[in-house]
Design a protein around this motif. Structure first.
Motif, PDB file in Angstrom:
ATOM      1  N   ALA A  76       2.479  -8.956  -3.921  1.00 12.02           N
ATOM      2  CA  ALA A  76       2.730  -8.007  -2.831  1.00 12.02           C
ATOM      3  C   ALA A  76       1.999  -6.687  -3.050  1.00 12.02           C
ATOM      4  O   ALA A  76       1.379  -6.150  -2.125  1.00 12.02           O
ATOM      5  N   ALA A  77       2.048  -6.163  -4.273  1.00 14.14           N
ATOM      6  CA  ALA A  77       1.441  -4.854  -4.541  1.00 14.14           C
ATOM      7  C   ALA A  77      -0.087  -4.921  -4.476  1.00 14.14           C
ATOM      8  O   ALA A  77      -0.731  -4.049  -3.880  1.00 14.14           O
ATOM      9  N   LEU A  78      -0.680  -5.953  -5.094  1.00 12.33           N
ATOM     10  CA  LEU A  78      -2.139  -6.074  -5.066  1.00 12.33           C
ATOM     11  C   LEU A  78      -2.650  -6.278  -3.638  1.00 12.33           C
ATOM     12  O   LEU A  78      -3.628  -5.636  -3.214  1.00 12.33           O
ATOM     13  N   SER A  79      -1.998  -7.157  -2.905  1.00 15.33           N
ATOM     14  CA  SER A  79      -2.433  -7.437  -1.535  1.00 15.33           C
ATOM     15  C   SER A  79      -2.315  -6.184  -0.667  1.00 15.33           C
ATOM     16  O   SER A  79      -3.233  -5.853   0.097  1.00 15.33           O
ATOM     17  N   ALA A  80      -1.193  -5.480  -0.791  1.00 15.50           N
ATOM     18  CA  ALA A  80      -0.985  -4.273   0.014  1.00 15.50           C
ATOM     19  C   ALA A  80      -2.014  -3.202  -0.325  1.00 15.50           C
ATOM     20  O   ALA A  80      -2.542  -2.527   0.569  1.00 15.50           O
ATOM     21  N   ALA A  81      -2.310  -3.036  -1.611  1.00 21.97           N
ATOM     22  CA  ALA A  81      -3.280  -2.011  -2.026  1.00 21.97           C
ATOM     23  C   ALA A  81      -4.674  -2.331  -1.493  1.00 21.97           C
ATOM     24  O   ALA A  81      -5.364  -1.453  -0.954  1.00 21.97           O
ATOM     25  N   LEU A  82      -5.102  -3.584  -1.635  1.00 22.17           N
ATOM     26  CA  LEU A  82      -6.441  -3.957  -1.180  1.00 22.17           C
ATOM     27  C   LEU A  82      -6.572  -3.835   0.336  1.00 22.17           C
ATOM     28  O   LEU A  82      -7.560  -3.283   0.852  1.00 22.17           O
ATOM     29  N   ILE A  83      -5.578  -4.332   1.066  1.00 21.39           N
ATOM     30  CA  ILE A  83      -5.641  -4.277   2.530  1.00 21.39           C
ATOM     31  C   ILE A  83      -5.594  -2.825   3.012  1.00 21.39           C
ATOM     32  O   ILE A  83      -6.334  -2.437   3.927  1.00 21.39           O
ATOM     33  N   ALA A  84      -4.746  -2.012   2.394  1.00 22.66           N
ATOM     34  CA  ALA A  84      -4.629  -0.606   2.803  1.00 22.66           C
ATOM     35  C   ALA A  84      -5.951   0.127   2.612  1.00 22.66           C
ATOM     36  O   ALA A  84      -6.378   0.904   3.479  1.00 22.66           O
TER      37      ALA A  84
END
Length: 277
Positions: A76-84
């Motif tokens: 969740a954290a990696l995906s959210a950071a990259l997409i953001a």
């Protein structure tokens, strides 16, 4: 004017007091994680464990699915950071390079949105995710994290883009590069420290987030690490202190490791964003 010795000593003393204030909770957490049950129940606790051991860590892994929860948090954290970062970069480029009433209003909205409390947005978010059949799923949680971290990521990246000399983009335009190619080939490489710093803050925000994960994720196998940590607290509020401290200590390690690895890039990125050419 240079500060005298008393003033300089006062500055060092204030800095030392601030560092002790910041480090105290983490050092106490480490000490608690390695203490035996007998020491945890002592009315006169000590800083250094008298009989240190790994029993709290073993018990924490036996009682709760920490590895599975850590995997969910990492996804969740990696995906959210990259997409953001991917979404915020072109938006920041437009807001930094094109001044208009629309970009001014957008900047104001970004600032105002940071004042919204979690409870104000959780109901509409819950209804939207329910209609999209994304309740109790990591993709739904990632979507919430992206929306929540996007204003702050955008706010950070606008400062970094403004620090990049506009003349470089004008030179690229003279050579025939379009706006997208200029952003990808000229601006983005110069923004790399800022992109890394922004991604890290988005990652840590999502990694430590508790409220949205608690409301949106119901299945134990899909819950994130902050939610799993609450399972060490009983129904009557009594905490299983040793395993809780051990699990919390393990939960802080990824953030510390990432900070240690890219600390220089973060410092460079923050300074670049703080100075406008």
């Amino acid at each position: 004017m240079r500060a005298g010795r008393p003033a300089r000593a006062g500055q060092y003393l204030a800095l030392l007091a601030y560092l002790v204030f910041l480090a105290f909770p983490f050092l106490w957490l480490i000490s608690t994680a390695f203490k035996s049950p007998r020491e945890l129940g002592d009315l006169h606790p000590t800083w250094i464990p008298q009989d240190p051991g790994l029993d709290n860590f073993r018990q924490a892994f036996e009682e709760q699915p920490l590895l599975e929860a850590a995997g969910n948090s990492l996804i969740a954290a990696l995906s959210a950071a990259l997409i953001a970062v991917v979404v915020a970069t072109p938006m920041a480029f437009v807001m930094a390079r094109h001044r208009s009433r629309l970009t001014t209003a957008a900047t104001g909205w970004v600032v105002v949105s940071q004042a919204f409390p979690f409870v104000l947005v959780i109901i509409p978010l819950f209804l939207i995710l329910k209609n999209l059949h994304l309740i109790n799923s990591l993709p739904g949680l990632i979507m919430v994290y992206v929306v929540w971290s996007l204003p702050f990521a955008l706010w950070m990246l606008v400062g970094y883009v403004r620090a990049v000399p506009r003349e470089l983009e004008e030179a690229a335009a003279v050579d025939g590069a379009g706006r997208l190619r200029t952003l990808v080939s000229v601006t983005a490489p110069l923004l790399m420290p800022g992109l890394i710093a922004t991604a890290l803050f988005a990652f840590i925000t999502a990694w430590n987030e508790f409220f949205f994960a608690l409301v949106l994720l119901k299945s134990p196998e899909k819950q994130t690490l902050p939610v799993i940590l609450t399972h060490f607290i009983g129904a009557e509020g009594a905490a299983d202190l040793g395993p809780l401290a051990a699990a919390a200590f393990l939960a802080t390690l990824p953030s510390l490791v990432i900070f240690a690895i890219i600390q220089k890039r973060i410092t460079g990125g923050m300074l670049a964003g703080a100075v406008k050419s």
